[in-house]
Design a protein around this motif. Sequence first.
Motif, short mmCIF file in Angstrom:
data_model
loop_
_atom_site.label_atom_id
_atom_site.label_comp_id
_atom_site.label_asym_id
_atom_site.label_seq_id
_atom_site.Cartn_x
_atom_site.Cartn_y
_atom_site.Cartn_z
N TYR A 61 0.90 -1.21 0.03
CA TYR A 61 0.19 -0.06 0.15
C TYR A 61 0.81 1.39 -0.09
N TYR A 62 1.98 1.22 0.49
CA TYR A 62 2.94 2.25 0.55
C TYR A 62 3.41 2.50 -0.77
N GLU A 63 3.86 1.83 -1.74
CA GLU A 63 4.01 2.06 -3.01
C GLU A 63 2.91 2.39 -4.07
N ILE A 64 1.90 1.77 -3.78
CA ILE A 64 0.75 2.24 -4.13
C ILE A 64 0.20 3.79 -4.03
N GLY A 65 0.33 4.03 -2.78
CA GLY A 65 0.42 5.40 -2.36
C GLY A 65 1.25 6.50 -2.83
N GLN A 66 2.39 6.02 -3.21
CA GLN A 66 3.55 6.88 -3.69
C GLN A 66 3.24 7.06 -5.11
N ARG A 67 2.89 6.02 -5.77
CA ARG A 67 2.53 6.16 -7.25
C ARG A 67 1.40 7.16 -7.46
N ILE A 68 0.34 7.11 -6.40
CA ILE A 68 -0.68 8.10 -6.61
C ILE A 68 -0.17 9.27 -6.27
N ARG A 69 0.75 9.67 -5.46
CA ARG A 69 1.15 10.84 -5.03
C ARG A 69 1.93 11.32 -6.37
N HIS A 84 -3.41 9.46 4.02
CA HIS A 84 -3.36 8.04 4.50
C HIS A 84 -3.09 6.98 3.33
N ILE A 85 -3.92 7.49 2.36
CA ILE A 85 -3.59 6.43 1.33
C ILE A 85 -2.01 6.69 0.89
N GLU A 86 -1.76 8.01 0.56
CA GLU A 86 -0.45 8.24 0.09
C GLU A 86 0.80 7.88 0.69
N THR A 87 0.55 7.80 2.07
CA THR A 87 1.54 7.15 3.01
C THR A 87 1.40 5.90 3.28
N GLY A 88 0.42 4.95 2.80
CA GLY A 88 0.24 3.85 2.78
C GLY A 88 -0.19 3.50 4.18
N ASN A 89 -0.61 4.23 5.09
CA ASN A 89 -1.18 3.97 6.36
C ASN A 89 -2.83 3.62 6.40
N THR A 90 -3.29 3.25 5.20
CA THR A 90 -4.54 2.66 5.17
C THR A 90 -4.46 1.82 4.03
N LYS A 91 -5.58 0.71 4.07
CA LYS A 91 -5.70 -0.06 2.87
C LYS A 91 -6.86 0.88 1.81
N VAL A 128 -10.66 3.21 -8.08
CA VAL A 128 -11.41 3.40 -9.51
C VAL A 128 -11.54 5.14 -9.34
N LYS A 129 -11.97 5.51 -8.46
CA LYS A 129 -12.29 7.13 -8.35
C LYS A 129 -11.04 7.75 -8.45
N LEU A 130 -9.90 7.28 -7.98
CA LEU A 130 -8.68 7.93 -7.98
C LEU A 130 -8.10 7.98 -9.12
N ALA A 131 -8.16 6.98 -10.16
CA ALA A 131 -7.87 6.52 -11.34
C ALA A 131 -8.67 7.44 -12.10
N GLN A 132 -9.79 7.54 -12.04
CA GLN A 132 -10.62 8.40 -12.93
C GLN A 132 -10.28 9.89 -12.78
N ALA A 133 -9.88 10.25 -11.47
CA ALA A 133 -9.74 11.58 -11.30
C ALA A 133 -8.40 11.99 -11.73
N LEU A 134 -7.43 11.14 -11.94
CA LEU A 134 -6.21 11.28 -12.30
C LEU A 134 -6.19 10.96 -13.79
N LEU A 161 -1.62 0.36 -9.57
CA LEU A 161 -1.08 -0.77 -8.63
C LEU A 161 0.16 -1.37 -8.87
N THR A 162 0.65 -1.06 -10.05
CA THR A 162 2.02 -1.65 -10.32
C THR A 162 2.70 -0.38 -11.13
N ASP A 163 4.18 -0.76 -11.28
CA ASP A 163 5.05 0.04 -11.76
C ASP A 163 5.37 -0.47 -13.26
N GLY A 164 4.49 -0.90 -14.02
CA GLY A 164 4.47 -1.03 -15.39
C GLY A 164 4.52 -2.68 -15.58
N ASN A 165 4.69 -3.29 -16.60
CA ASN A 165 4.95 -4.70 -17.01
C ASN A 165 6.28 -4.98 -16.92
#
Length: 111
Positions: free
Chosen positions: A4-12, A38-45, A52-58, A66-70
Motif C-alpha cells: 500500500y505504501y508503493e501504491i500511495g507513492q505512485r498516486i502521489r 493516509h492512502i499516499e503514506t500507505g497508512n490505510t488500505k 477506481v475513483k482516484l484513477a478516474q480523477a487522475l 497498482l503496479t510499476d509497469g509490466n
Amino acid sequence: MMDYYEIGQRIRKIRKAHGMSQEVLAEKADISTVHMSHIETGNTKLSLPVLVKLAQALKVRTDDLLTDGNPAERSALIDATAQILGNCSVQQLKIIENVVKATKLALDQYM
C-alpha cells in the motif's frame, strides 16, 4: 501481497505530475483529505471503489496505480536499450549517460 505504501507513492507522483493538491484529488474522488493523506503514506488500505475513483480523477488506468509497469515490457525495453548502447563509442556513451541522468532527475521531480 499489496504494498500500500508503493501504491500511495505512485498516486502521489501522478497527482503531483497533474499539478493537483491532495485536497483537490480527495474532492474529485469523494474522500476526505485525511483519507487521501493516509492512502499516499500507505497508512490505510485502499478499497476498490476508491482506487477506481482516484484513477478516474487522475485520468489513468487502475493498473498504473497498482503496479510499476509490466515486468516483461520493462525487460524488453532494457534489452533494446542495451543493444543500442552496444553500438556506441565511449564518447557517445558518456554523453548518453549524462543525458539519461538529467532526464531521470527531471522525471523524478515531475512524477
